[in-house]
Every structure is written in structure tokens, then in C-alpha cells.
Design a protein around this motif. Structure first.
Motif, PDB file in Angstrom:
ATOM      1  N   GLY A 138       0.921  -1.186   0.053  1.00 12.14           N
ATOM      2  CA  GLY A 138       0.120  -0.054  -0.090  1.00 12.14           C
ATOM      3  C   GLY A 138       1.026   1.321  -0.099  1.00 12.14           C
ATOM      4  O   GLY A 138       2.240   1.193  -0.082  1.00 12.14           O
ATOM      5  N   ALA A 139       0.274   2.280   0.016  1.00 12.41           N
ATOM      6  CA  ALA A 139       0.999   3.591  -0.073  1.00 12.41           C
ATOM      7  C   ALA A 139       1.834   3.644   1.054  1.00 12.41           C
ATOM      8  O   ALA A 139       2.978   4.435   1.208  1.00 12.41           O
ATOM      9  N   THR A 140       1.277   3.403   2.083  1.00 15.87           N
ATOM     10  CA  THR A 140       1.945   3.584   3.607  1.00 15.87           C
ATOM     11  C   THR A 140       3.409   2.603   3.280  1.00 15.87           C
ATOM     12  O   THR A 140       4.391   3.349   3.822  1.00 15.87           O
ATOM     13  N   ASN A 143       5.613   4.544   0.942  1.00 15.78           N
ATOM     14  CA  ASN A 143       6.297   5.613   1.968  1.00 15.78           C
ATOM     15  C   ASN A 143       7.368   5.327   2.726  1.00 15.78           C
ATOM     16  O   ASN A 143       8.565   5.873   2.757  1.00 15.78           O
ATOM     17  N   HIS A 181       0.749  13.168   4.487  1.00 13.57           N
ATOM     18  CA  HIS A 181      -0.072  12.013   4.808  1.00 13.57           C
ATOM     19  C   HIS A 181       0.169  11.348   6.167  1.00 13.57           C
ATOM     20  O   HIS A 181       1.425  11.368   6.540  1.00 13.57           O
ATOM     21  N   SER A 183       0.438   8.592   6.835  1.00  6.47           N
ATOM     22  CA  SER A 183       1.478   7.651   6.738  1.00  6.47           C
ATOM     23  C   SER A 183       3.008   7.875   6.853  1.00  6.47           C
ATOM     24  O   SER A 183       3.935   6.884   6.929  1.00  6.47           O
ATOM     25  N   GLY A 234      -1.088  15.621  -4.326  1.00  2.65           N
ATOM     26  CA  GLY A 234      -2.668  15.254  -3.909  1.00  2.65           C
ATOM     27  C   GLY A 234      -2.767  15.082  -2.598  1.00  2.65           C
ATOM     28  O   GLY A 234      -2.516  13.675  -2.049  1.00  2.65           O
ATOM     29  N   VAL A 236      -5.025  14.576   0.806  1.00  7.03           N
ATOM     30  CA  VAL A 236      -6.464  13.736   0.891  1.00  7.03           C
ATOM     31  C   VAL A 236      -7.703  14.733   1.087  1.00  7.03           C
ATOM     32  O   VAL A 236      -8.668  14.281   0.707  1.00  7.03           O
ATOM     33  N   ASP A 261       4.893  11.842  -2.399  1.00  9.31           N
ATOM     34  CA  ASP A 261       3.837  11.237  -2.218  1.00  9.31           C
ATOM     35  C   ASP A 261       2.465  11.541  -3.150  1.00  9.31           C
ATOM     36  O   ASP A 261       1.942  12.519  -2.954  1.00  9.31           O
ATOM     37  N   ALA A 263       0.179   9.253  -4.101  1.00  8.39           N
ATOM     38  CA  ALA A 263      -0.801   7.959  -3.934  1.00  8.39           C
ATOM     39  C   ALA A 263      -1.682   7.952  -4.910  1.00  8.39           C
ATOM     40  O   ALA A 263      -1.893   6.827  -5.701  1.00  8.39           O
ATOM     41  N   PHE A 264      -2.647   9.115  -4.855  1.00  6.26           N
ATOM     42  CA  PHE A 264      -3.551   8.868  -5.814  1.00  6.26           C
ATOM     43  C   PHE A 264      -3.425  10.161  -6.944  1.00  6.26           C
ATOM     44  O   PHE A 264      -3.774   9.967  -8.337  1.00  6.26           O
ATOM     45  N   ASP A 290      -0.289   4.526  -5.274  1.00  2.00           N
ATOM     46  CA  ASP A 290      -1.084   3.563  -4.552  1.00  2.00           C
ATOM     47  C   ASP A 290      -1.578   2.912  -5.956  1.00  2.00           C
ATOM     48  O   ASP A 290      -1.969   3.593  -7.050  1.00  2.00           O
ATOM     49  N   HIS A 292      -4.387   0.263  -5.050  1.00  2.00           N
ATOM     50  CA  HIS A 292      -5.613   0.005  -4.828  1.00  2.00           C
ATOM     51  C   HIS A 292      -6.546   1.077  -4.757  1.00  2.00           C
ATOM     52  O   HIS A 292      -7.725   1.227  -4.186  1.00  2.00           O
ATOM     53  N   LYS A 293      -6.020   2.250  -5.118  1.00  2.00           N
ATOM     54  CA  LYS A 293      -6.904   3.460  -5.175  1.00  2.00           C
ATOM     55  C   LYS A 293      -7.370   3.588  -6.780  1.00  2.00           C
ATOM     56  O   LYS A 293      -8.424   2.895  -7.047  1.00  2.00           O
TER      57      LYS A 293
END
Ligand SMILES: *Cc1c(COP(=O)(O)O)cnc(C)c1O
Length: 468
Positions: A138-140, A143, A181, A183, A234, A236, A261, A263-264, A290, A292-293
């Protein structure tokens, strides 16, 4: 062989047909299910002495949990930043389990698939070939991995091999960011920097993006000291982007490690009108994206991209284990990621990328952005609401037009009413001190019909609140 194992082995075909039917039944009603899972509190089952075999287990599962499954990956989950799963991505995930190959091995199909998928993703995002990439959970974790490689670099600047000698030399290391973020902060805790190592510099007025002048001043005061800068592509709450081109210019002058970061936010590159948001990002040393986003593959998958494979190897290699081979000679992903044995996490992405290509992803991203903009316009034009930030990409951040003292209770009540309606889920936040609601659009299934249905629901529920 145990008798139940033997029986199931003989009935693979019939059993997997049943699982397929169960899956199709679920997917065909996903958008009619409540979006938010109801809280579930069951008396726990005991470990059976004799198992019940595969078929009865499916029945038992369906009886016990079937009514508690939510449309989490359906069209109207607008909470957090929650992607869905395209049909081929689900197939890729299923097959990952069927093959159960270890993506840690050298010279095998899984290695090839991961390398090929990473190359396709580089093309999708327009990232230079100089970036290598790996799948993580995952993005966590991306990172974490990016900052672990950064840590290795930081040590080298001070003449220390941190992977060998530990963190002692980095006791005063600073990680500079503006709106990181959570994370990233978690990663600092896991990496031994500590959460307090973050230096949060101020944003531009009414923004979540870093004030470049403030960053430059900070860099001047720390001249000669190695630093890590974590930029957001980006955020959140409002999908704000740091000015990556300006940060890249500062990097060429001050020489810090730049981790982005994205992620999305990286998916903005899929649509020409939004590509500029990432301009300059190729100067990064490491980038989190990421899967899964917005890639719409099932949990759990993300990528860490970096231009420093040697530092990455120094950080993550399995050193001195004869049975694992020589990390310097045999390329294996397990010497570049936190995990050793690895699920073939690239396969769902491979399926979905092959199925829809660059155009398919441009359509998903463009459609989601359009829907976010439309919701933003509806909210802005209605007196019951206040848009808290321009809709820059796929998130709408707004609040209710009620007295400040009532904002928290009112936004909580609206979110609860929407959860209870089962039609949509959004999440609460606080933006610049104001209790707020976020709606995030990153699911391939979402259409204008969903937006129309939800907008009606939001208006009705809001009207019902003010009556009370
Ligand atoms: C979601 C997100 C993360 C964390 O991602 P996980 O996949 O939940 O580990 C990190 N950074 C940003 C900007 C995110 O949106």
C-alpha cells in the motif's frame, strides 16, 4: 491425505463453480448493498475439531457473513480515497491465489510480470525509464520504503552506512514537508527517525501546498546539512499539489532527497489537461503511487518508484544467507522491498492495464474528475452548503452553512444520515479548522446517475436536519 482434503481435491471444479456463482451474485448487486458495512459483533466460532470441507464452509460463510457484506468497492463509496476493482483486476487477483507463485524468485514469470507491469505503469504515468519500481502492500509501505532508501542516502552524505551501522549518526535528521499524509509520519516512527523528526513548513494562504519561499528560507538556514523533503502530489482533503517544478529547482541548488507522495494524485497524468499538476516530478528520488485506489485493483497493492536501485538494494537486501543467493548478482524483488516471500501483487494490475490500456485509464480518471467537479458546482450553487476549496481533481471538500458552533454536530449528523441511507459513504475531516465532509471519486463504476441519486439524498437529508 486427510479425507476432507482428498474430497475437496476431487471436487475442485464443482466447488470453484459455486464460488464463481457466489462472486457473480455479489458483484451483480454490489451497488444495491449498503455502502458502509454495518458494525458486526458475533459470538466467535471455535476452531472445529473436524473441519466441514470446502463446500460447507462456503455455506457457513454465506450464512454467517453474507448479510454483513457492504458495497465497499461499489460506485458510491466516496469515503477516504477508496478505489474499486475492475473485473479483470479481480480475475488477476483470483489467479494470483491459484498460481500462488512467489514473486521473490529470480528469473521466473512472476519477476517478468512485475517488471513488465512496472514498465507499463511508467508509461501510463509518463515517468522516465530511470525510475525502477516495485510492488508493495500500500502507499503506507511505499512511503516507508521510499523513506528507508532516503535514510540510506542521508547516512551516506554523513559517511555512514545506516543499513549496516544503524541510526546513531542520524539523531538530528529532519524530514521537511507541509501537509504530509499520516502514513509519512507513521513511516518516520517505524524507521527510527521518530515522529518528531518532521518539520512542517507553512502552506500558501488558503492552501495545503507548501509556500516555496518558506521552504527556500528553511533550506538556506540548513545549508550543507543533508535533508529529506516529502512533497505532496494530492493531499487527501483538497487534492492540493506542492509546486513540484519549484521544488525540483530548489533540489538542484540545495541537493536534498525528494520523496513525492503521489498515492492517487499521480493519476492526474492520465489526462492531458491535468498532467501539469505533476510537472517537475521526474526530479524526485522516490515516488509513492497507490494501486488499490485509482488503479482500481483489489487490496493490497501500491508501487514505490525510485532512481536509486543501489541504495535500495543496500537497504533491503538479504545479506549473508547462502541459500538465498548473492543479492549483488541475482536480481530478485525481495532484495528491494520490505517483504521477502511476496504475493504476485502485480498480476491484478497487469490484467487491468492490458484490458483497458492508457485510454481506459484516461476515461476512468477523466470521468471521476468530471463527477467531482459537477458535485462541486452543485454544492457551490446551493445555500445550504459551502465549498471549502476549489475541486482540483477528484475530491470535493465542503461544509454545511450553519453557525460555527453547530458545524461539527451538523456535519456528523449528515454523514450518519447518509451512512444510514446505505446509498453513499463520505468521510469527515477538519479543513483549516472547519468541520467538513469529503467526497472522493476514484471508482471506475461511478456514473452521473450515481451523482444525481446522491445529490438528491444529500439535499433531502440536509433539509431534514434543519427541520430538527
Ligand atoms: C491513501 C494514502 C496513503 C496511504 O495509503 P495506504 O494504501 O492506505 O497505505 C498515503 N498517502 C496518500 C496521499 C494517500 O492518499
Amino acid at each position: 491425505m486427510n479425507q476432507l482434503l482428498r474430497q475437496d481435491l476431487n471436487q475442485v471444479d464443482a466447488f470453484l463453480q459455486e464460488v464463481k456463482d457466489y462472486s457473480v451474485a455479489f458483484l451483480s448487486k454490489i451497488d444495491a448493498l449498503p455502502v458502509k458495512a454495518a458494525s458486526a459483533d458475533f459470538e466467535r466460532l471455535e476452531l472445529p475439531r473436524k473441519g466441514m470441507g470446502a463446500r460447507n464452509t462456503l455455506l457457513q460463510f454465506s450464512e454467517r457473513y453474507g448479510q454483513h457484506l457492504a458495497g465497499n468497492s461499489g460506485a458510491r463509496n466516496w469515503g477516504f480515497v477508496t478505489g474499486g476493482a475492475t473485473v479483470p483486476a479481480i480475475a488477476g487477483d483470483w489467479l494470483t491465489a491459484v498460481f500462488d507463485m512467489n514473486a521473490a524468485d529470480k528469473d521466473t514469470a512472476p519477476l517478468q510480470i512485475e517488471t513488465e507491469t512496472i514498465a507499463m505503469l511508467r508509461q501510463l504515468f509518463g515517468l522516465p525509464e530511470a525510475f525502477s519500481g516495485c510492488f508493495v502492500t500500500g502507499a503506507t509501505m511505499a512511503n516507508f520504503a521510499g523513506l528507508a532508501i532516503a535514510r540510506q542516502w542521508l547516512g551516506i552524505q554523513l559517511g555512514v552506512d545506516v543499513a549496516q551501522e544503524g541510526m546513531a549518526a542520524l539523531a538530528n535528521a529532519k524530514i521537511v514537508s507541509c501537509t504530509p499524509h499520516s502514513s509519512t509520519i507513521k513511516s518516520l516512527a517505524m524507521l527510527g527517525f521518530g515522529r518528531n523528526a518532521i518539520v512542517k513548513l507553512s502552506s500558501l494562504p488558503e492552501r495545503e501546498a507548501i509556500d516555496i519561499a518558506v521552504l527556500e528560507n528553511y533550506l538556506k538556514t540548513r545549508k550543507g546539512e543533508p535533508l529529506i523533503v516529502v512533497a505532496s502530489a494530492g493531499t487527501v482533503n483538497t487534492v492540493d499539489f506542492d509546486d513540484l517544478a519549484a521544488i525540483a529547482r530548489l533540489k538542484s541548488e540545495y541537493g536534498f532527497w525528494l520523496h513525492i507522495d503521489a498515492a492517487f494524485g499521480a493519476f492526474a497524468t492520465c489526462v492531458p489537461e491535468y498532467r501539469h499538476l505533476l510537472s517537475g516530478w521526474e526530479a524526485a528520488d522516490s515516488i509513492t503511487i497507490d494501486a488499490h485506489k485509482w488503479l482500481n485493483v483489489p487490496y493490497d497493492a501500491a508501487m514505490i518508484f525510485t532512481r536509486h536501485p543501489q541504495l535500495q538494494l543496500d537497504t533491503f537486501k538479504n545479506a549473508g544467507a547462502a541459500y538465498l543467493g548473492d543479492p549483488a548478482k541475482d536480481f530478485k524483488y525481495s532484495n528491494y522491498t520490505p517483504e521477502n516471500s511476496r504475493r504476485l501483487r502485480a498480476l491484478p494490475a497487469w490484467y487491468s492495464l492490458m484490458a483497458y490500456g492508457a485510454d481506459g485509464y484516461a476515461d476512468i480518471v477523466h470521468n471521476n474528475i468530471e463527477l467531482a467537479r459537477q458535485l462541486g458546482e452543485l454544492i457551490q450553487a446551493h445555500d445550504a452548503f459551502r465549498l471549502l476549496a476549489p475541486v482540483r481533481l477528484c475530491v470535493v471538500c465542503f461544509t454545511l452553512n450553519v453557525a460555527d458552533a453547530e458545524k461539527q454536530a451538523a456535519t456528523d449528523a449528515l454523514l450518519k444520515a447518509l451512512d444510514d441511507s446505505g446509498k453513499v459513504m463520505m468521510t469527515s475531516t477538519v479543513y483549516q479548522g472547519v468541520p467538513a465532509i469529503r467526497a472522493a471519486f476514484v471508482n471506475w463504476r461511478t456514473t452521473e446517475n450515481d451523482l444525481a441519486m446522491v445529490w438528491e439524498e444529500i439535499k433531502q437529508q440536509t433539509a431534514a436536519l434543519t427541520v430538527k
